[in-house]
Design a protein around this motif. Structure first.
Motif, mmCIF file in Angstrom:
data_model
loop_
_atom_site.group_PDB
_atom_site.id
_atom_site.type_symbol
_atom_site.label_atom_id
_atom_site.label_comp_id
_atom_site.label_asym_id
_atom_site.label_seq_id
_atom_site.Cartn_x
_atom_site.Cartn_y
_atom_site.Cartn_z
ATOM 1 N N ALA A 124 47.990 47.767 42.288
ATOM 2 C CA ALA A 124 46.568 47.482 42.113
ATOM 3 C C ALA A 124 45.816 47.515 43.442
ATOM 4 N N ILE B 232 41.399 47.330 45.019
ATOM 5 C CA ILE B 232 39.956 47.221 44.791
ATOM 6 C C ILE B 232 39.259 48.035 45.866
ATOM 7 N N ASP C 155 42.509 50.115 34.312
ATOM 8 C CA ASP C 155 41.637 50.182 35.479
ATOM 9 C C ASP C 155 40.171 50.146 35.050
ATOM 10 N N ILE D 235 35.550 39.637 41.187
ATOM 11 C CA ILE D 235 36.449 40.704 40.731
ATOM 12 C C ILE D 235 37.879 40.204 40.827
ATOM 13 N N SER E 212 43.461 48.486 38.673
ATOM 14 C CA SER E 212 42.597 48.558 39.851
ATOM 15 C C SER E 212 41.126 48.571 39.464
ATOM 16 N N VAL E 213 40.263 48.313 40.465
ATOM 17 C CA VAL E 213 38.815 48.315 40.262
ATOM 18 C C VAL E 213 38.171 49.136 41.370
ATOM 19 N N ALA F 95 41.672 41.827 40.106
ATOM 20 C CA ALA F 95 42.428 43.050 39.822
ATOM 21 C C ALA F 95 43.916 42.741 39.887
ATOM 22 N N ILE G 91 43.227 39.678 44.022
ATOM 23 C CA ILE G 91 44.044 40.848 43.720
ATOM 24 C C ILE G 91 45.499 40.405 43.665
ATOM 25 N N ASN H 252 37.444 41.730 35.314
ATOM 26 C CA ASN H 252 38.871 41.415 35.269
ATOM 27 C C ASN H 252 39.646 42.655 34.838
ATOM 28 N N ALA H 253 40.558 43.122 35.674
ATOM 29 C CA ALA H 253 41.311 44.335 35.375
ATOM 30 C C ALA H 253 42.802 44.093 35.506
#
Length: 200
Positions: free
Chosen positions: A155, A157, A116, A145, A134-135, A147, A169, A130-131
């Motif tokens: 996940a 955001i 995260d 973004i 989650s962000v 995620a 996402i 970039n995750a």
């Protein structure tokens, strides 16, 4: 060494989980190391909670509170045995796999993390986050973004203000989406991404 104390964000609160089966001496010494390694995450006067699976370890709390004060932190409370429904039913972020940034993400900057990402600042236009998980952005998002790159099911955001032309996402893209003029949450439910306004 086995990680028998770990931190999570639960419903906006930082909670340190203490596993059972360890002596009070080992738990306290390991907590001191854990808190010292995380001190850059905290701000002056921040608070946290303790969750003890072994209720008989309650007399650790005065030591923990005293040590926290030496770092200008505060023990806000403790949970024992089982987390209450108000906490156990909330989404969690495991801080052991979380990257935390206390600054703006500049144009041209790329942040990658398999876990995260938490950002205390803005994500400027031309920046990319970039995750795998989650962000959370405590600021405005103008950049890109992505995620849920590895952990798609859970996940999400969250941003204080979303103005990005591209958010993704769990491989579901949003191009030039009309974001609400409010804090926003994007999550996946039944393989569909849902956009919701938040009250923060």
């Amino acid at each position: 060494m086995e990680d028998f104390i770990f931190a999570k964000i639960v419903d906006g609160d930082i909670v340190f989980y203490f596993e059972e089966g360890y002596t009070q001496k080992d738990l306290f010494e390991y907590f001191q190391k854990k808190l010292n390694t995380m001190k850059n995450f905290f701000k002056f006067g921040d608070s946290f909670y303790i969750y003890l699976k072994d209720e008989s370890q309650y007399n650790l709390l005065p030591k923990i509170a005293k040590f926290a004060r030496t770092l200008d932190l505060k023990l806000a409370g403790a949970y024992f045995g089982e987390l209450p429904p108000s906490k156990s039913q909330k989404k969690e972020l495991d801080l052991s796999s979380t990257k935390i940034y206390r600054k703006h993400v500049r144009s041209g900057q790329v942040i990658d993390n398999p876990g995260d990402i938490i950002i205390f600042g803005n994500v400027n236009s031309g920046a990319e986050v970039n995750a795998g998980g989650s962000v959370i952005v405590y600021g405005k998002v103008f950049g890109v973004i992505r995620a849920g790159l590895t952990n798609k099911r859970n996940a999400f955001i969250i941003a204080s203000k979303m103005e990005s032309s591209l958010i993704e996402i769990a491989e579901i893209p949003f191009f030039n989406h009309e974001w609400p003029d409010a804090p926003v949450s994007i999550r996946v439910e039944n393989d569909k991404a849902l956009v919701e306004s938040l009250e923060i």
